[in-house]
Scaffold this motif. Structure first.
Motif, PDB file in Angstrom:
ATOM      1  N   LEU A  14       8.104  60.379  87.211  1.00 36.44           N
ATOM      2  CA  LEU A  14       8.733  61.530  86.551  1.00 36.44           C
ATOM      3  C   LEU A  14      10.056  61.828  87.247  1.00 36.44           C
ATOM      4  O   LEU A  14      10.124  61.883  88.474  1.00 36.44           O
ATOM      5  N   GLU A  15      11.081  61.986  86.436  1.00 39.69           N
ATOM      6  CA  GLU A  15      12.366  62.464  86.937  1.00 39.69           C
ATOM      7  C   GLU A  15      12.485  63.903  86.422  1.00 39.69           C
ATOM      8  O   GLU A  15      12.550  64.126  85.219  1.00 39.69           O
ATOM      9  N   SER A  16      12.475  64.858  87.340  1.00 36.59           N
ATOM     10  CA  SER A  16      12.432  66.270  86.920  1.00 36.59           C
ATOM     11  C   SER A  16      13.810  66.898  86.925  1.00 36.59           C
ATOM     12  O   SER A  16      14.499  66.900  87.939  1.00 36.59           O
ATOM     13  N   GLN A 115       6.651  54.022  91.696  1.00 33.04           N
ATOM     14  CA  GLN A 115       7.005  55.447  91.627  1.00 33.04           C
ATOM     15  C   GLN A 115       8.439  55.630  91.164  1.00 33.04           C
ATOM     16  O   GLN A 115       9.297  54.797  91.471  1.00 33.04           O
ATOM     17  N   HIS A 116       8.702  56.701  90.459  1.00 35.02           N
ATOM     18  CA  HIS A 116      10.106  57.031  90.181  1.00 35.02           C
ATOM     19  C   HIS A 116      10.755  57.656  91.407  1.00 35.02           C
ATOM     20  O   HIS A 116      11.740  57.150  91.925  1.00 35.02           O
ATOM     21  N   GLY A 117      10.190  58.779  91.883  1.00 32.33           N
ATOM     22  CA  GLY A 117      10.661  59.363  93.136  1.00 32.33           C
ATOM     23  C   GLY A 117      11.564  60.580  92.996  1.00 32.33           C
ATOM     24  O   GLY A 117      12.082  61.070  94.000  1.00 32.33           O
ATOM     25  N   LEU A 149      11.058  52.312  93.954  1.00 30.35           N
ATOM     26  CA  LEU A 149      11.618  53.608  93.570  1.00 30.35           C
ATOM     27  C   LEU A 149      12.790  53.419  92.628  1.00 30.35           C
ATOM     28  O   LEU A 149      13.584  52.484  92.784  1.00 30.35           O
ATOM     29  N   ASP A 150      12.915  54.322  91.705  1.00 28.61           N
ATOM     30  CA  ASP A 150      14.107  54.393  90.873  1.00 28.61           C
ATOM     31  C   ASP A 150      15.282  54.784  91.772  1.00 28.61           C
ATOM     32  O   ASP A 150      15.114  55.541  92.724  1.00 28.61           O
ATOM     33  N   LEU A 151      16.482  54.289  91.444  1.00 27.16           N
ATOM     34  CA  LEU A 151      17.620  54.629  92.323  1.00 27.16           C
ATOM     35  C   LEU A 151      18.057  56.074  92.149  1.00 27.16           C
ATOM     36  O   LEU A 151      18.909  56.567  92.886  1.00 27.16           O
ATOM     37  N   HIS A 152      17.424  56.795  91.198  1.00 32.43           N
ATOM     38  CA  HIS A 152      17.691  58.230  91.073  1.00 32.43           C
ATOM     39  C   HIS A 152      16.718  59.069  91.902  1.00 32.43           C
ATOM     40  O   HIS A 152      16.686  60.293  91.780  1.00 32.43           O
ATOM     41  N   ALA A 153      15.918  58.417  92.743  1.00 34.64           N
ATOM     42  CA  ALA A 153      14.934  59.144  93.549  1.00 34.64           C
ATOM     43  C   ALA A 153      15.625  60.054  94.568  1.00 34.64           C
ATOM     44  O   ALA A 153      16.663  59.702  95.120  1.00 34.64           O
ATOM     45  N   PRO A 173      22.532  50.507  84.433  1.00 30.78           N
ATOM     46  CA  PRO A 173      21.176  50.600  83.893  1.00 30.78           C
ATOM     47  C   PRO A 173      20.158  49.757  84.685  1.00 30.78           C
ATOM     48  O   PRO A 173      20.501  48.712  85.226  1.00 30.78           O
ATOM     49  N   HIS A 174      18.909  50.242  84.684  1.00 24.09           N
ATOM     50  CA  HIS A 174      17.876  49.616  85.515  1.00 24.09           C
ATOM     51  C   HIS A 174      17.311  48.364  84.854  1.00 24.09           C
ATOM     52  O   HIS A 174      16.357  48.446  84.082  1.00 24.09           O
ATOM     53  N   VAL A 175      17.885  47.232  85.168  1.00 22.50           N
ATOM     54  CA  VAL A 175      17.370  45.986  84.590  1.00 22.50           C
ATOM     55  C   VAL A 175      16.646  45.147  85.645  1.00 22.50           C
ATOM     56  O   VAL A 175      16.296  43.995  85.387  1.00 22.50           O
ATOM     57  N   GLY A 458      23.851  56.394  80.651  1.00 21.69           N
ATOM     58  CA  GLY A 458      24.364  55.073  81.010  1.00 21.69           C
ATOM     59  C   GLY A 458      23.424  53.927  80.703  1.00 21.69           C
ATOM     60  O   GLY A 458      23.836  52.774  80.621  1.00 21.69           O
ATOM     61  N   HIS A 459      22.115  54.224  80.515  1.00 21.51           N
ATOM     62  CA  HIS A 459      21.156  53.134  80.299  1.00 21.51           C
ATOM     63  C   HIS A 459      21.456  52.348  79.026  1.00 21.51           C
ATOM     64  O   HIS A 459      21.070  51.197  78.891  1.00 21.51           O
ATOM     65  N   PHE A 460      22.143  52.982  78.081  1.00 22.31           N
ATOM     66  CA  PHE A 460      22.477  52.294  76.836  1.00 22.31           C
ATOM     67  C   PHE A 460      23.415  51.117  77.085  1.00 22.31           C
ATOM     68  O   PHE A 460      23.484  50.184  76.287  1.00 22.31           O
TER      69      PHE A 460
HETATM   70 ZN   LIG Z   1      16.908  56.124  87.013  1.00 22.10          ZN
END
Ligand SMILES: [Zn+2]
Length: 510
Positions: A14-16, A115-117, A149-153, A173-175, A458-460
């Motif tokens: 979850l990214e809150s 985990q997202h983080g 972890l997602d880099l937005h953690a 984007p997370h590829v 940006g993921h697009f």
């Molecule tokens: Zn992210």
């Protein structure tokens, strides 16, 4: 015969966004909710609905150990589309289920956490840290724990102390989610063979606005990540640099550098310090440059003049469901309608009531719709439009481009509406448009439009790079829950001063 290692798999994603409505169990159930054997079964599918990190982890473990020579203990892997803080009661229930499943498995040899983080809960800034700590207490100090972890953690001390190795994504984007799952498996294998990792962490007072966090050539964050990878050698086995998620609005916000060594913390420290100094020296490059709505309208008018004109892709990063946005603000739509923009598609717009009305009326019917009739968020204003129902869809499709390539996407019941030159794709499962599949899956040709509008930060980009170069992508500055313009928000918990919000922020190596 050598004992088969018994490895638990779990994850909470979850990214809150502190400013978005709270996140309940139903948000996870709608998005990703796998328990027990379902996890291993899903991870083995060609186009799984589970996080690709889990698929990468399973695939590498099977390669390293042989399919039958490790024991998977799948517990719980769940994830919501980014939303507000998770509700306390549901989070605690999740933790209790996880704890019981880990205990029931008996002694474990290792744990992989997908985990997202960047979660926040209604009762705590650090649900990720609480979960990591719980796992550590259940499995004991000697059992290796590796997380991706997602880099937005947003990283807390509790997170880094509870877990041995933290492997962050290196692409936005997370590829590389699959690849990082692979890396987690290989690190875990090394630890089972006796490697004892050390790590050093530095957090900077730098909260990068979302649109400046791309990792392509020419972006500061990408340059920093590539610089970090140059330090990998026989000793330094992972360099993770997490740019974080501003809208979490927590005391643990700030770009975090984590360097892992096979031998000493001192080696990790030297590399982390070099990277921190480099990031800080580069900080002015993290100030966003966006396009005004007026200029965007002008570009769309220019693009529709003739087929020879350059088409544009307009991004609305301020209403990005991938950051907790509602995916339904109407600032750009209203301006484009008023300016008579034609040959344009909005992909995608979240409005369950609009989809239901379109389904009831049927294909080819002419209807009047009030967009956002059921929405309460202050940015999601209502807008009355006349529309023709072009087509109706179940919303399930296979992705071919960018982050959805090789996965099954699901937008819920979906209605394509023609507003008289502007086509709008209304969906009933809130998410961002991640690729041109979110247009072609609904019978439209993405390359035929002179302008495309996506609600995404940006993921697009990875999913449209076959159609649009970077200079055809326009980030429009309109209000919203995820505006890159950080001074638009009333922050409560961000450590201040923080750059670029506070220009006079200073930082030095201690
Ligand atoms: Zn992210």
């Amino acid at each position: 015969m050598k004992k088969k290692p018994k490895i638990a798999i779990c994850g909470f994603n979850l990214e809150s966004n502190r400013f978005a409505p709270t996140c309940a169990e139903s948000d996870f159930r709608e998005n990703m909710f796998f328990v027990g054997r379902e996890i291993s079964n899903e991870a083995r599918k060609d186009s799984p609905a589970i996080h690709l990190g889990v698929k990468g982890f399973f695939s590498e473990m099977n390669k390293l150990f042989g399919h039958d020579d490790w024991i998977d203990v799948p517990t719980m892997v769940i994830g919501s589309c980014p939303a507000g803080p998770v509700e306390e009661e549901f989070f605690n229930e999740f933790l209790e289920q996880l704890r019981l499943k880990l205990l029931a498995a008996g002694p474990l040899d290792g744990v992989y956490i997908c985990q997202h983080g960047a979660a926040v809960a209604t009762h705590t800034h650090d649900p990720d840290g609480i979960m990591f700590d719980l796992i550590r207490r259940v499995v004991g100090d000697e059992t290796p724990i590796v997380t991706t972890l997602d880099l937005h953690a947003n990283i807390s001390d509790l997170m880094t102390s509870a877990v041995d190795v933290l492997v962050g994504y290196r692409t936005n984007p997370h590829v590389d989610m699959f690849d990082r799952g692979v890396e987690a498996a290989s690190v875990l294998k090394e630890m089972l063979d006796g490697m004892q990792p050390e790590k050093y962490t530095i957090r900077l007072p730098l909260v990068a606005p979302s649109v400046t966090q791309l990792t392509a050539e020419g972006f500061p964050y990408g340059d920093l990540i590539r610089y970090g990878q140059k330090f990998l050698d026989e000793d330094i086995f992972n360099v993770t640099i997490l740019s974080g998620f501003a809208f979490g609005d927590t005391p643990k916000n700030g770009m975090t550098i984590i360097v892992h060594s096979r031998s000493t913390i001192e080696n990790a420290r030297l590399v982390a310090e070099k990277l921190a100094v480099s990031a800080w020296t580069d900080r002015t490059r993290y100030v966003p440059k966006m396009t005004s709505l007026e200029q965007a309208v002008g570009l769309a008018q220019q693009a529709q003049q003739s087929a020879e004109e350059t088409p544009f892709l307009f991004a609305d990063p301020a209403d990005n469901p991938g950051g907790g946005g509602r995916g339904n603000t109407t600032y750009i739509l209203e301006a484009f309608i008023a300016a008579g923009i034609k040959n344009c598609v909005f992909s995608v717009f979240y409005d369950v009531a609009a989809v239901e009305l379109a389904c009831k009326s049927g294909v080819n019917s002419e209807i009047e719709i009030t967009l956002n009739s059921q929405e309460t968020n202050e940015y999601s204003k209502q807008l009355k439009v006349k529309a023709r129902v072009v087509s109706l869809h179940s919303g399930k499709f296979r992705g071919h481009y960018g982050m959805v390539a090789g996965t099954t996407a699901d937008t819920g019941k979906t209605a394509v509406l023609d507003l008289g030159g502007i086509t709008i794709i209304c969906i009933s499962k809130r998410q961002q448009c991640r690729s041109s599949d979110f247009i072609s899956a609904f019978g439209l040709d993405a390359s035929s439009f002179s302008s495309i509008v996506v609600k995404s930060r940006g993921h697009f980009r990875a999913g449209f790079s076959h159609l649009f170069s970077d200079d055809q992508i326009i980030e429009v500055d309109v209000p919203g829950l995820t505006s890159p313009n950080l001074s638009n928000f009333k922050w409560s918990y961000l450590p201040r001063p923080v750059y670029p919000l506070d220009n006079d922020t200073s930082w030095d190596l201690d």
